[in-house]
Scaffold this motif. Structure first.
Motif, PDB file in Angstrom:
ATOM      1  N   ARG A 195     -14.576  -1.337 -27.698  1.00 50.24           N
ATOM      2  CA  ARG A 195     -15.170  -0.248 -28.483  1.00 50.24           C
ATOM      3  C   ARG A 195     -15.130   1.044 -27.672  1.00 50.24           C
ATOM      4  N   THR A 196     -14.705   2.117 -28.342  1.00 47.25           N
ATOM      5  CA  THR A 196     -14.618   3.427 -27.698  1.00 47.25           C
ATOM      6  C   THR A 196     -15.931   4.185 -27.844  1.00 47.25           C
ATOM      7  N   ARG A 197     -15.964   5.380 -27.278  1.00 44.76           N
ATOM      8  CA  ARG A 197     -17.157   6.209 -27.381  1.00 44.76           C
ATOM      9  C   ARG A 197     -17.435   6.602 -28.825  1.00 44.76           C
ATOM     10  N   GLU A 198     -16.398   6.585 -29.669  1.00 39.72           N
ATOM     11  CA  GLU A 198     -16.555   6.932 -31.084  1.00 39.72           C
ATOM     12  C   GLU A 198     -16.970   5.733 -31.926  1.00 39.72           C
ATOM     13  N   ASN A 199     -17.273   4.604 -31.274  1.00 43.79           N
ATOM     14  CA  ASN A 199     -17.621   3.358 -31.962  1.00 43.79           C
ATOM     15  C   ASN A 199     -16.463   2.837 -32.807  1.00 43.79           C
ATOM     16  N   LYS A 200     -15.242   3.059 -32.320  1.00 46.58           N
ATOM     17  CA  LYS A 200     -14.043   2.531 -32.964  1.00 46.58           C
ATOM     18  C   LYS A 200     -13.485   1.395 -32.108  1.00 46.58           C
TER      19      LYS A 200
ATOM     20  N   LEU B 288     -14.601   6.688 -23.205  1.00 45.32           N
ATOM     21  CA  LEU B 288     -13.523   7.552 -23.683  1.00 45.32           C
ATOM     22  C   LEU B 288     -13.392   7.496 -25.194  1.00 45.32           C
ATOM     23  N   ASN B 289     -12.758   8.554 -25.731  1.00 39.83           N
ATOM     24  CA  ASN B 289     -12.372   8.567 -27.131  1.00 39.83           C
ATOM     25  C   ASN B 289     -11.020   7.881 -27.295  1.00 39.83           C
ATOM     26  N   ILE B 290     -10.650   7.631 -28.550  1.00 38.86           N
ATOM     27  CA  ILE B 290      -9.388   6.938 -28.824  1.00 38.86           C
ATOM     28  C   ILE B 290      -8.212   7.710 -28.249  1.00 38.86           C
ATOM     29  N   ILE B 291      -8.181   9.016 -28.475  1.00 40.12           N
ATOM     30  CA  ILE B 291      -7.049   9.813 -28.007  1.00 40.12           C
ATOM     31  C   ILE B 291      -6.948   9.794 -26.493  1.00 40.12           C
ATOM     32  N   ASP B 292      -8.113   9.744 -25.819  1.00 42.13           N
ATOM     33  CA  ASP B 292      -8.102   9.689 -24.355  1.00 42.13           C
ATOM     34  C   ASP B 292      -7.550   8.353 -23.862  1.00 42.13           C
ATOM     35  N   VAL B 293      -7.888   7.275 -24.550  1.00 41.49           N
ATOM     36  CA  VAL B 293      -7.382   5.956 -24.163  1.00 41.49           C
ATOM     37  C   VAL B 293      -5.869   5.888 -24.355  1.00 41.49           C
ATOM     38  N   VAL B 294      -5.387   6.416 -25.484  1.00 43.93           N
ATOM     39  CA  VAL B 294      -3.941   6.400 -25.754  1.00 43.93           C
ATOM     40  C   VAL B 294      -3.196   7.251 -24.735  1.00 43.93           C
ATOM     41  N   ASN B 295      -3.729   8.425 -24.421  1.00 43.68           N
ATOM     42  CA  ASN B 295      -3.078   9.296 -23.437  1.00 43.68           C
ATOM     43  C   ASN B 295      -3.122   8.703 -22.040  1.00 43.68           C
ATOM     44  N   ASP B 296      -4.105   7.820 -21.787  1.00 39.95           N
ATOM     45  CA  ASP B 296      -4.282   7.242 -20.457  1.00 39.95           C
ATOM     46  C   ASP B 296      -3.399   6.021 -20.237  1.00 39.95           C
ATOM     47  N   THR B 297      -2.684   5.585 -21.296  1.00 41.29           N
ATOM     48  CA  THR B 297      -1.912   4.343 -21.208  1.00 41.29           C
ATOM     49  C   THR B 297      -0.874   4.394 -20.101  1.00 41.29           C
ATOM     50  N   ASN B 298      -0.139   5.523 -20.003  1.00 43.03           N
ATOM     51  CA  ASN B 298       0.911   5.644 -18.993  1.00 43.03           C
ATOM     52  C   ASN B 298       0.498   6.534 -17.825  1.00 43.03           C
ATOM     53  N   ASN B 299      -0.811   6.703 -17.663  1.00 42.81           N
ATOM     54  CA  ASN B 299      -1.316   7.564 -16.600  1.00 42.81           C
ATOM     55  C   ASN B 299      -1.671   6.714 -15.382  1.00 42.81           C
ATOM     56  N   ASN B 300      -1.071   7.014 -14.265  1.00 47.87           N
ATOM     57  CA  ASN B 300      -1.327   6.248 -13.038  1.00 47.87           C
ATOM     58  C   ASN B 300      -2.050   7.078 -11.983  1.00 47.87           C
ATOM     59  N   SER B 301      -2.716   8.134 -12.429  1.00 49.41           N
ATOM     60  CA  SER B 301      -3.416   8.990 -11.486  1.00 49.41           C
ATOM     61  C   SER B 301      -4.668   8.297 -10.952  1.00 49.41           C
ATOM     62  N   HIS B 302      -5.322   8.959 -10.018  1.00 51.32           N
ATOM     63  CA  HIS B 302      -6.501   8.375  -9.372  1.00 51.32           C
ATOM     64  C   HIS B 302      -7.643   8.178 -10.368  1.00 51.32           C
TER      65      HIS B 302
ATOM     66  N   ASP C  25      -2.053  -4.555  -9.088  1.00 55.49           N
ATOM     67  CA  ASP C  25      -1.806  -3.556 -10.134  1.00 55.49           C
ATOM     68  C   ASP C  25      -2.432  -4.012 -11.442  1.00 55.49           C
ATOM     69  N   VAL C  26      -2.855  -3.021 -12.238  1.00 55.63           N
ATOM     70  CA  VAL C  26      -3.353  -3.251 -13.601  1.00 55.63           C
ATOM     71  C   VAL C  26      -2.618  -2.294 -14.513  1.00 55.63           C
ATOM     72  N   ARG C  27      -2.042  -2.787 -15.568  1.00 58.74           N
ATOM     73  CA  ARG C  27      -1.286  -1.941 -16.486  1.00 58.74           C
ATOM     74  C   ARG C  27      -1.667  -2.225 -17.934  1.00 58.74           C
ATOM     75  N   LEU C  28      -1.798  -1.143 -18.711  1.00 60.35           N
ATOM     76  CA  LEU C  28      -2.013  -1.275 -20.152  1.00 60.35           C
ATOM     77  C   LEU C  28      -0.645  -1.273 -20.824  1.00 60.35           C
ATOM     78  N   LYS C  29      -0.307  -2.369 -21.476  1.00 67.32           N
ATOM     79  CA  LYS C  29       0.999  -2.466 -22.123  1.00 67.32           C
ATOM     80  C   LYS C  29       0.993  -1.873 -23.522  1.00 67.32           C
ATOM     81  N   LYS C  30      -0.096  -2.056 -24.239  1.00 68.48           N
ATOM     82  CA  LYS C  30      -0.125  -1.613 -25.635  1.00 68.48           C
ATOM     83  C   LYS C  30      -1.563  -1.433 -26.072  1.00 68.48           C
ATOM     84  N   VAL C  31      -1.803  -0.375 -26.836  1.00 70.43           N
ATOM     85  CA  VAL C  31      -3.124  -0.106 -27.403  1.00 70.43           C
ATOM     86  C   VAL C  31      -2.964   0.002 -28.916  1.00 70.43           C
TER      87      VAL C  31
END
Length: 319
Positions: free
Chosen positions: A78-83, A130-144, A195-201
């Protein structure tokens, strides 16, 4: 003496083969003496005390554990938007403390189940921020500050040692409470997360169907609107073309009549100029035109031969 030599040699050979063992590359041997760990064996040829020592071979290579979504168990976060979101991920890990690792599996625990339980807990905590858009944008983000980096750091964090009275099994049963106090580390089990990777959201299936139907309806509305706009524009272009054709034809007709009138005026002027020089010739020509229009194949004209109409049809006798 010779009779004893053969049995002794056979016994020595048997002892050698029962005490020698080989550890292959990419594995590690855990030496147990009366089920108590006394040491580790690196790859190569080693020896043990027959009947006292036992060697457990453990895979020392990096392993990959997939999320339960890969085996048909849909995990909802569940995201911050309750989705709700369905997150498919994987974790790569390796053994760094073979003693702790063996104690864990010897107690009947599954390292992969423990890892997935704590990974799910960490992901759930991070996604709730996080919100949904933040989770989707974070999928390929490997920053700190990315989700996967924070989860990996939590899983690798150093925690306080448990009391000796607490068993590994009791510790595994306290995952939820340990997570609440930021102690979801896998270090006590002797492993390190590489390593931890998100393959699909994705959205859950029921939500995906609803979103698909909504998108389909929106696309149909856009199509209908564009079709209407296209028909409207076609009618406008057709009307503009018709108006332009009408204007062109009207202008052409006006110019044609103007030119025709100018031509007729010039012709009349030429006739007038020509006939003005000879009135008799002009009268003759006019009378001929009258004859031409009067006499046709089917017309009957009854006129006295002495009529002025036949003035130029009469033959004049020579005197």
């Amino acid at each position: 003496m010779r009779k004893l030599l053969v049995p002794i040699v056979l016994i020595l050979i048997g002892v050698f083969f029962s005490s020698a063992y080989v550890i292959e590359e990419g594995t590690c041997g855990i030496i147990l003496r009366f089920n108590k760990i006394i040491g580790l064996s690196e790859p190569g040829l080693h020896f043990k005390f027959p009947g006292m020592d036992n060697v457990k071979i453990v895979d020392a290579k990096i392993k990959t554990t997939n999320s339960p979504n890969n085996v048909g168990q849909e995990q909802k976060f569940r995201t911050r938007e309750n989705k709700n979101l369905v997150v498919d991920y994987f974790v790569q890990w390796k053994i760094v403390d073979f003693n702790r690792y063996y104690e864990t599996i010897a107690a009947g625990n599954s390292i992969e189940n423990l890892l997935l339980a704590r990974s799910n807990g960490c992901l759930r905590t991070e996604i709730e921020k996080l919100n949904i858009i933040d989770v989707v944008n974070d999928t390929n983000n490997n920053s700190h500050n990315s989700i996967v980096t924070r989860v990996k750091d939590i899983l690798n964090s150093t925690v306080k040692e448990l009391d000796k009275s607490n068993s590994i099994e009791n510790q595994a049963n306290k995952d939820e409470k340990a997570l609440e106090v930021n102690q979801a580390s896998m270090r006590p089990f002797g492993i390190e997360v590489i390593d931890v990777r998100l393959k699909k959201v994705n959205f859950p299936q029921e939500m995906s169907n609803s979103i698909y139907e909504k998108m389909k309806a929106e696309r149909n509305n856009v199509f209908q609107n564009q079709h209407f706009q296209g028909v409207k524009r076609a009618d406008e272009i057709r009307a503009e073309a018709t108006l332009e054709v009408t204007k062109i034809l009207s202008e052409a007709e006006r110019q044609s009549r103007s030119i025709r009138g100018e031509g007729d005026a010039n012709a009349i002027k030429l006739y007038a100029d020509a006939f003005g020089k000879d009135i008799e010739f002009f009268s003759f020509i006019r009378r001929l035109k009258t004859y031409e229009r009067s006499f046709t194949d089917n017309d009957i004209v009854v006129i006295s031969p002495d009529s002025e109409f036949f003035k130029y049809m009469k033959l004049k006798s020579d005197n």
